[in-house]
Write an enzyme that holds these catalytic residues in place. Sequence first.
Site, PDB file in Angstrom:
ATOM      1  N   GLY A  98       0.828  -1.204   0.000  1.00  0.00           N
ATOM      2  CA  GLY A  98       0.000   0.000   0.000  1.00  0.00           C
ATOM      3  C   GLY A  98       0.860   1.250   0.000  1.00  0.00           C
ATOM      4  CG  HIS A  99       3.325   2.106   3.415  1.00  0.00           C
ATOM      5  ND1 HIS A  99       3.406   0.949   4.140  1.00  0.00           N
ATOM      6  CD2 HIS A  99       2.758   3.020   4.242  1.00  0.00           C
ATOM      7  CE1 HIS A  99       2.925   1.146   5.348  1.00  0.00           C
ATOM      8  NE2 HIS A  99       2.519   2.394   5.439  1.00  0.00           N
ATOM      9  N   GLY A 157      -3.142   7.457   1.375  1.00  0.00           N
ATOM     10  CA  GLY A 157      -3.970   6.313   1.041  1.00  0.00           C
ATOM     11  C   GLY A 157      -5.427   6.556   1.405  1.00  0.00           C
ATOM     12  CE  LYS A 179      -5.979   0.167   6.478  1.00  0.00           C
ATOM     13  NZ  LYS A 179      -4.970   0.809   7.324  1.00  0.00           N
ATOM     14  CB  VAL A 220      -2.774  -1.862  -1.826  1.00  0.00           C
ATOM     15  CG1 VAL A 220      -2.135  -3.168  -2.264  1.00  0.00           C
ATOM     16  CG2 VAL A 220      -2.440  -0.747  -2.819  1.00  0.00           C
TER      17      VAL A 220
END
Length: 280
Positions: A37-38, A148, A150, A177
């Site tokens: 994700g990062h 993100g 998220k 992700v």
Amino acid sequence: MQLVTTIAEARAALHTARAQSSGSLGLVPTMGALHAGHLSLARRARVECSIVAASLFVNPLQFAPGEDFDRYPRQLDADRTLFAEAGVDLLFAPAAAEMTPPGATTFVDAGELGSRLDGAARPGHFRGVATVVSKLFHIIQPGRAYFGQKDAVQIAVLRRLVSDLNFPVELVACPIVRDPDGLALSSRNAYLSAAERTHALALSRALTTMQTRLAAGETRAAALVAAGRAVVHAQPGIALEYLEAVDPASLLPVETVTPGTLVAIAARVGHTRLIDNFVA
Ligand code: AMP
């Protein structure tokens, strides 16, 4: 990739980089313990910007007493390699005393937004985030900053921060992700036992159930939330903290889910707090 640990070094390195390149500078702020994700943020910044800076700082201001600051995973060497592979030019990894020197008395208050959803469960969290992100924006002076989706509440807080405090920064929200089974990637997934990881799948399952109902024509937020809650409550080993359909900017609940509505969930699995969301 150049690694710098002090604010003075970061400023000097960026001064040099800017003298060599007239293009845009992208910043990817992280707390490290990198996962895909990062790295998706870093790769996107690499495509869109001529200079890419990342920061790695486990920000003590955003952890309340009793939270996981002390045991938060730290792996600078591995992260350094991963950032370099993703094409980051400059990694700013300051020590706590460099970013949050004792005696500081000025903080950025995220206001009402900072006390909604995750902010309700984590008082002071978004004050810590807003303060450190403001400092990073001043130090690095990016034209774009990558975050993100998220952390959707964080995005809402930071959009307001940029607007309210006139930072000349474009915020870029990047898609969530996930692991193949649906679990949103998080550095905190490392805390989960094998059994807990299975329990944690109820978060994404609840959201998928709601998306399916939404696609079938159900737009009443209460009905959708009830369907999502039922999924979580059917799963032992997970305690729901919130599941709400909200306006993505104000974070206030909506009655009807329309395109752009944020549907966000937080739950505890054992001692680990997990979040996930989708945008309708
Ligand atoms: P953190 O290190 O947890 O502060 O996260 C750094 C950045 O990576 C934040 O902007 C997060 O929203 C983003 N991020 C964390 N997990 C994911 C994910 N699964 N997908 C996309 N971005 C993420």
